[in-house]
Every structure is written in structure tokens, then in C-alpha cells.
Design a protein around this motif. Structure first.
Motif, PDB file in Angstrom:
ATOM      1  N   MET A   1       0.842  -0.953  -0.055  1.00 23.25           N
ATOM      2  CA  MET A   1      -0.048   0.182  -0.106  1.00 23.25           C
ATOM      3  C   MET A   1       0.765   1.246  -0.026  1.00 23.25           C
ATOM      4  N   ALA A   2       0.375   2.159  -0.890  1.00 21.09           N
ATOM      5  CA  ALA A   2       1.147   3.564  -0.847  1.00 21.09           C
ATOM      6  C   ALA A   2       0.382   4.600  -0.376  1.00 21.09           C
ATOM      7  N   LYS A   3       0.969   5.632  -0.052  1.00 22.50           N
ATOM      8  CA  LYS A   3       0.292   6.802   0.264  1.00 22.50           C
ATOM      9  C   LYS A   3       0.272   7.642  -1.122  1.00 22.50           C
ATOM     10  N   ILE A   4      -0.923   8.477  -1.324  1.00 26.83           N
ATOM     11  CA  ILE A   4      -1.250   9.199  -2.564  1.00 26.83           C
ATOM     12  C   ILE A   4      -1.636  10.464  -1.929  1.00 26.83           C
ATOM     13  N   LEU A   5      -0.809  11.538  -2.330  1.00 23.35           N
ATOM     14  CA  LEU A   5      -1.367  12.952  -1.929  1.00 23.35           C
ATOM     15  C   LEU A   5      -2.297  13.565  -2.760  1.00 23.35           C
ATOM     16  N   LEU A   6      -3.532  14.137  -2.285  1.00 24.77           N
ATOM     17  CA  LEU A   6      -4.341  14.860  -3.135  1.00 24.77           C
ATOM     18  C   LEU A   6      -4.448  16.242  -2.471  1.00 24.77           C
ATOM     19  N   VAL A   7      -3.872  17.198  -3.577  1.00 23.86           N
ATOM     20  CA  VAL A   7      -3.766  18.619  -3.238  1.00 23.86           C
ATOM     21  C   VAL A   7      -5.033  19.207  -3.672  1.00 23.86           C
ATOM     22  N   LEU A   8      -5.703  19.843  -2.711  1.00 26.29           N
ATOM     23  CA  LEU A   8      -7.047  20.576  -3.039  1.00 26.29           C
ATOM     24  C   LEU A   8      -7.073  21.924  -2.826  1.00 26.29           C
ATOM     25  N   THR A   9      -7.729  22.697  -3.650  1.00 27.03           N
ATOM     26  CA  THR A   9      -7.908  24.079  -3.288  1.00 27.03           C
ATOM     27  C   THR A   9      -8.583  24.395  -1.900  1.00 27.03           C
ATOM     28  N   GLY A  10      -8.150  25.702  -1.340  1.00 31.82           N
ATOM     29  CA  GLY A  10      -8.776  25.972  -0.165  1.00 31.82           C
ATOM     30  C   GLY A  10      -9.555  27.213  -0.385  1.00 31.82           C
ATOM     31  N   ALA A  11      -9.837  27.391  -1.463  1.00 31.69           N
ATOM     32  CA  ALA A  11     -10.723  28.608  -1.816  1.00 31.69           C
ATOM     33  C   ALA A  11     -12.187  28.101  -2.071  1.00 31.69           C
ATOM     34  N   ASP A  12     -12.889  28.990  -1.322  1.00 31.86           N
ATOM     35  CA  ASP A  12     -14.566  28.713  -1.719  1.00 31.86           C
ATOM     36  C   ASP A  12     -15.139  29.542  -2.708  1.00 31.86           C
ATOM     37  N   HIS A  13     -14.391  30.344  -3.193  1.00 35.21           N
ATOM     38  CA  HIS A  13     -14.802  31.383  -4.260  1.00 35.21           C
ATOM     39  C   HIS A  13     -13.784  31.699  -5.564  1.00 35.21           C
ATOM     40  N   ALA A  40      -9.593   1.578  -3.698  1.00 38.45           N
ATOM     41  CA  ALA A  40      -9.788   0.161  -4.516  1.00 38.45           C
ATOM     42  C   ALA A  40      -8.537  -0.575  -4.573  1.00 38.45           C
ATOM     43  N   ALA A  41      -7.555   0.271  -5.008  1.00 38.94           N
ATOM     44  CA  ALA A  41      -6.321  -0.650  -5.232  1.00 38.94           C
ATOM     45  C   ALA A  41      -5.376  -0.618  -4.118  1.00 38.94           C
ATOM     46  N   GLY A  42      -6.232  -0.212  -2.865  1.00 45.26           N
ATOM     47  CA  GLY A  42      -5.250  -0.579  -1.457  1.00 45.26           C
ATOM     48  C   GLY A  42      -4.587   0.564  -1.205  1.00 45.26           C
ATOM     49  N   HIS A  43      -4.467   1.838  -1.749  1.00 42.49           N
ATOM     50  CA  HIS A  43      -3.668   2.960  -1.403  1.00 42.49           C
ATOM     51  C   HIS A  43      -4.249   3.525  -0.300  1.00 42.49           C
ATOM     52  N   GLU A  44      -3.727   4.539   0.299  1.00 44.33           N
ATOM     53  CA  GLU A  44      -3.940   5.518   1.389  1.00 44.33           C
ATOM     54  C   GLU A  44      -3.940   6.797   0.767  1.00 44.33           C
ATOM     55  N   VAL A  45      -5.127   7.645   0.804  1.00 44.80           N
ATOM     56  CA  VAL A  45      -5.046   9.027   0.399  1.00 44.80           C
ATOM     57  C   VAL A  45      -5.161  10.066   1.343  1.00 44.80           C
ATOM     58  N   VAL A  46      -3.966  10.927   1.268  1.00 41.80           N
ATOM     59  CA  VAL A  46      -3.845  12.013   2.378  1.00 41.80           C
ATOM     60  C   VAL A  46      -4.562  13.414   1.643  1.00 41.80           C
TER      61      VAL A  46
END
Length: 231
Positions: A1-13, A40-46
């Protein structure tokens, strides 16, 4: 299992050309579809956001008409509800790239507001690109690439084949005449080799470790390409 980083916007506008603040955030499908594929592939999402703020979902992205109907909308909403990391993001500024096997940037109009000018995000993207680790960016997520300038002013993604939300799609969405700038234009300006598919159809470009998708429909196929690179 690997860690995958999801970088999301912090903006609400998203601030439009006339100063109007259009309510937005991240686009639901662009976080939900990759999350489903990765887990589903067994990875952890941060999840990481600027300042570690809890990300805002664009309410428009939860509507049935952009999710293939009521059933699709319900599935996306349920996926986001189960995605507990969305409610416990880490600060983008504190990310240690060595801890992750891959990095993924969903879109929504939010990145046009904050990630496009985030030095911390620009550094992370530059490091991820140089590391050879799979780097996925979809729809308006490539706005973040604009902040990946080096000391000499050259953008790290200059010369890369890539895609993102097109001018044609922005026109059809009703924002082209209201935006301060258009993503496709800016990506061309930084020297990227911008590729354009049919509006709203899945379209994914792979160039070395960079995998980009044009629009929300490209999220799932992009996630599949990213997983191939992790095998």
C-alpha cells in the motif's frame, strides 16, 4: 500500500473580472473518482490544502445534471461523505514529498483563485516533477502549474505535453467572458505544449511522469493511468 497525496484548493470562491466572487471550491467528481480508484487499489489517500483548511466542494458539482442523473449524484455525494481525509487535511506548506508515492491535483474553479499563486504548491509540483513520481492534474487543477516558476522565471512545465480545461469548455460553461484569464491561454504562455480534445469528453495526456486530464470526465481515466505508473 502506498500513500497518495491529493492537493485540493482551499478557496470557496473565484474572483471574476468585475470583482464578483463566484462561489466554488473543488469539483466533486474530480476528487471522488480518483479517491475510489486509489482506495480500491489498496492505497491510502491524504489530503492537503493551503493552510490546512477544510476544502469546500463546489455545490454545482453535486447536481444530478453534471453527474449523469440522480443515481450518479448520490454516488458522488456518498463517496465524498466516506472520504474522511477531506475533513482532516494537512497543510500544503508542511507536505514532505518523500512520504508519498504519487501526487494528484483535482480541479474546480477554486485552484484559479489560490493554487495558481501558491508558492508552496509551486515548489511541491516542481519537486514532484523532478522526482519522477506519478503526478496527476485534472481540469482546472493545472492552474496550479502556473506557480511552478524557477529562479530564472522559467516554468517547470515548459515543454511538457499536457491538457486542462479548454477555452471552448469555459465558453460553453458561461465563464469565458467573465474570467480574469483563461487557463488554456496561461498554460500556453508558460511554454506548455497544450493539447485539446473534444469538449466534455474524456481526454488524458501522458508525458513522462506527468498525467493530465482535460475535464471532469477525464478524472477516472487519469486515475487509472496514475495507478499504472505505480505498478
Amino acid at each position: 500500500m502506498a500513500k497518495i497525496l491529493l492537493v485540493l484548493t482551499g478557496a470557496d470562491h473565484w474572483t471574476l473580472a468585475d470583482g464578483t466572487e463566484h462561489p466554488t471550491g473543488f469539483w466533486a467528481e474530480e476528487a471522488a473518482a480518483p479517491y475510489e480508484a486509489f482506495t480500491a487499489a489498496g492505497h491510502e489517500v491524504v489530503v492537503a490544502t493551503p493552510g490546512g483548511v477544510v476544502p469546500t466542494v463546489d455545490r454545482g458539482s453535486l447536481a444530478p445534471d453534471v453527474n449523469g442523473g440522480e443515481e450518479g449524484a448520490a454516488r458522488v455525494a456518498a463517496t465524498l461523505d466516506s472520504f474522511s481525509a477531506l475533513r482532516e487535511p494537512i497543510a500544503l506548506e508542511d507536505v514532505d514529498l518523500d512520504a508519498y508515492a504519487a501526487v494528484f491535483y483535482p480541479g474546480g474553479h477554486g485552484p484559479m483563485e489560490d493554487l495558481a499563486v501558491s508558492a508552496a504548491s509551486g515548489r511541491l509540483l516542481t519537486s514532484a516533477l523532478k522526482s519522477g513520481k506519478p503526478l496527476g492534474v485534472v481540469c482546472h487543477g493545472p492552474a496550479a502549474l502556473l506557480a511552478a516558476d524557477g529562479p530564472d522565471g522559467t516554468n517547470a512545465f515548459a515543454g511538457y505535453r499536457l491538457t486542462g480545461f479548454t477555452n471552448a469548455e469555459e465558453r460553453q460553461a458561461g465563464f469565458a467572458d467573465r474570467a480574469k484569464w483563461l487557463l488554456q491561454d496561461r498554460l500556453v504562455e508558460i511554454g506548455a505544449d497544450f493539447q485539446e480534445g473534444e469538449p466534455w469528453a474524456p481526454f488524458v495526456i501522458v508525458d513522462r511522469n506527468l498525467v493530465t486530464g482535460q475535464n471532469p470526465a477525464s478524472s477516472a481515466p487519469l486515475a487509472a493511468e496514475l495507478l499504472k505508473k505505480l505498478d
